[in-house]
Scaffold this active site. Sequence first.
Site, PDB file in Angstrom:
ATOM      1  N   GLU A 155      43.704  23.344  28.850  1.00  0.00           N
ATOM      2  CA  GLU A 155      45.160  23.692  28.467  1.00  0.00           C
ATOM      3  C   GLU A 155      46.141  22.433  28.262  1.00  0.00           C
ATOM      4  O   GLU A 155      46.898  22.662  27.251  1.00  0.00           O
ATOM      5  CB  GLU A 155      45.677  24.702  30.209  1.00  0.00           C
ATOM      6  CG  GLU A 155      47.420  24.597  29.937  1.00  0.00           C
ATOM      7  CD  GLU A 155      47.608  25.113  31.181  1.00  0.00           C
ATOM      8  OE1 GLU A 155      49.161  25.636  31.154  1.00  0.00           O
ATOM      9  OE2 GLU A 155      47.224  24.490  32.309  1.00  0.00           O
ATOM     10  N   LYS A 193      51.199  26.215  40.872  1.00  0.00           N
ATOM     11  CA  LYS A 193      50.044  26.814  41.728  1.00  0.00           C
ATOM     12  C   LYS A 193      48.784  25.865  43.139  1.00  0.00           C
ATOM     13  O   LYS A 193      48.158  25.898  43.796  1.00  0.00           O
ATOM     14  CB  LYS A 193      48.498  27.376  40.965  1.00  0.00           C
ATOM     15  CG  LYS A 193      49.029  28.354  40.020  1.00  0.00           C
ATOM     16  CD  LYS A 193      47.381  28.517  39.401  1.00  0.00           C
ATOM     17  CE  LYS A 193      47.988  29.970  38.961  1.00  0.00           C
ATOM     18  NZ  LYS A 193      48.206  29.820  37.346  1.00  0.00           N
ATOM     19  N   HIS A 201      46.035  29.786  43.618  1.00  0.00           N
ATOM     20  CA  HIS A 201      46.711  30.982  42.274  1.00  0.00           C
ATOM     21  C   HIS A 201      46.113  32.639  43.225  1.00  0.00           C
ATOM     22  O   HIS A 201      45.432  33.183  43.549  1.00  0.00           O
ATOM     23  CB  HIS A 201      45.052  30.819  41.713  1.00  0.00           C
ATOM     24  CG  HIS A 201      44.452  31.374  40.449  1.00  0.00           C
ATOM     25  ND1 HIS A 201      45.722  32.165  39.970  1.00  0.00           N
ATOM     26  CD2 HIS A 201      44.106  31.455  39.746  1.00  0.00           C
ATOM     27  CE1 HIS A 201      45.138  32.819  38.858  1.00  0.00           C
ATOM     28  NE2 HIS A 201      44.220  32.055  38.511  1.00  0.00           N
ATOM     29  N   HIS A 258      49.287  26.979  33.627  1.00  0.00           N
ATOM     30  CA  HIS A 258      48.644  27.312  33.908  1.00  0.00           C
ATOM     31  C   HIS A 258      48.083  26.945  35.435  1.00  0.00           C
ATOM     32  O   HIS A 258      47.755  26.851  36.468  1.00  0.00           O
ATOM     33  CB  HIS A 258      47.374  28.220  32.844  1.00  0.00           C
ATOM     34  CG  HIS A 258      46.321  29.701  33.641  1.00  0.00           C
ATOM     35  ND1 HIS A 258      46.566  30.107  34.689  1.00  0.00           N
ATOM     36  CD2 HIS A 258      45.111  29.223  34.334  1.00  0.00           C
ATOM     37  CE1 HIS A 258      46.090  31.636  35.615  1.00  0.00           C
ATOM     38  NE2 HIS A 258      44.775  30.611  34.550  1.00  0.00           N
ATOM     39  N   CYS A 308      43.337  36.540  35.332  1.00  0.00           N
ATOM     40  CA  CYS A 308      44.315  35.828  35.547  1.00  0.00           C
ATOM     41  C   CYS A 308      45.625  36.011  34.975  1.00  0.00           C
ATOM     42  O   CYS A 308      46.350  34.923  35.010  1.00  0.00           O
ATOM     43  CB  CYS A 308      44.103  34.020  35.626  1.00  0.00           C
ATOM     44  SG  CYS A 308      42.159  34.368  36.799  1.00  0.00           S
ATOM     45  N   PHE A 361      39.863  34.234  32.687  1.00  0.00           N
ATOM     46  CA  PHE A 361      38.127  34.447  33.087  1.00  0.00           C
ATOM     47  C   PHE A 361      38.246  35.439  31.727  1.00  0.00           C
ATOM     48  O   PHE A 361      39.584  36.545  32.055  1.00  0.00           O
ATOM     49  CB  PHE A 361      37.353  35.753  34.512  1.00  0.00           C
ATOM     50  CG  PHE A 361      37.130  34.117  35.202  1.00  0.00           C
ATOM     51  CD1 PHE A 361      36.860  32.447  34.612  1.00  0.00           C
ATOM     52  CD2 PHE A 361      37.173  34.709  36.158  1.00  0.00           C
ATOM     53  CE1 PHE A 361      37.147  32.114  35.214  1.00  0.00           C
ATOM     54  CE2 PHE A 361      36.088  33.371  37.103  1.00  0.00           C
ATOM     55  CZ  PHE A 361      36.196  32.098  36.860  1.00  0.00           C
TER      56      PHE A 361
END
Length: 420
Positions: free
Chosen positions: A322, A343, A348, A311, A170, A406
């Site tokens: 985050e 998002k 996403h 994010h 991502c 990830f």
Amino acid sequence: MRTHHEPARVVVTGIGAVAPNGLDAESAWAATSSGRSGIATLTDVELDGLTVTIGGEVTGFDPSAHLSRPDQRRLSRYAQLGVAAAREAMSAHVTDEGAPPFRSDRFSVLAASGYGPTEVTHLGTRSLGAKGPRGVSANGAVYGAHDSLSSYLSVEWHAQGPSHAVAAACASGTVGVGEGMRMVRHGYADAVLVVTAEHSLNVQDIAATANIRALATDSNDAPERGSRPFDRSRSGFVMSAGAAALLLESEASARDRGARVLAEVRGYGCSSDAHHATAPHPEGVGAQLAMRQALADAGCTPADVGYVNAHGTSTPYNDATELAAIAAVFGEHAHRVPISSTKSTTGHLIGAAGALEAIFCIQAMRDRMLPPTINLDDPEFPEFDLVPHVARTAAPELCMSNSFGFGGHNATVVLAGVAS
């Protein structure tokens, strides 16, 4: 030719996007800044047996407007979306004959994606099972890889500089922007077209991601509410398709050819958690490192940053980690700086998310408008300014955009606006 001893300032002179809520960069920004979601019930996926039936599909996209029939057959939808975004970013710069304004050996194309053209592999596997080895298309050897996009575009524009692909889950899009910036800054290219794309809305990719409990499974009846970053009721992210492209070049190149400068890529940081295959580090050490590196690279302090595009995936762990990382890096300023997650409107876009969100930062500085975090009805973190529900008038001079993925991938860019 510049050397690494003479770093160049790197500017953005072109942008392009194909998103679930807009088929070009301006349409996507208009939708996102006004809080219009592009998430809906999936229509192009066989839903039988899936626990997740929502996503951010790119509706209304016509590949014939961008590609010949043979190329439509050869290129995966991942590449088709990327080509459309790339051509928008280049549209103001190519000649009437379609040639770019850069010396061939000083022009590069960099593709970035998390999943890449996975449908090519899926189709090949099915053909192998049904028809045997002779039934497998030869196209998979060329068009089944991430670099099929950068290869195709390098041929189209005769870009003889380094043209390849990067993958960092991502964080891929932000890594692409950052690595493209470094190529220009340190003299390896005069211009780099960074193209990011994703099309993972298929049974295999949705099922796999749902089975690791990363996707929102409680919003099938209310798709537009599926992505709700920082809300107490958030349950996972919403997978989307799309593409985004940025044309990066040296300030000297842009000045010499009279190109309009949209923004400057001021700083970049990239790190690894070295912790777990899917879970973020509980203390966000990698995220902190990427942000600190980007700020140092930009030569600025946290107090200089006027907006953070988080994010903000809408997963319980990511959102909390985050914000804790931002608090550790920004100190007291963390509770003053506006932070939002776009998002919430786009879903996403995995590997394309970071580049699209960098574009949103550029547009936010241009229009003096901060995009909102929609669906934030019950904030879990009220001590942060998360720009809930509606856009806000503001004039940030520096924006930060975060991407974490990830595998423990972390990337951050700092962008600067241009004087109006």
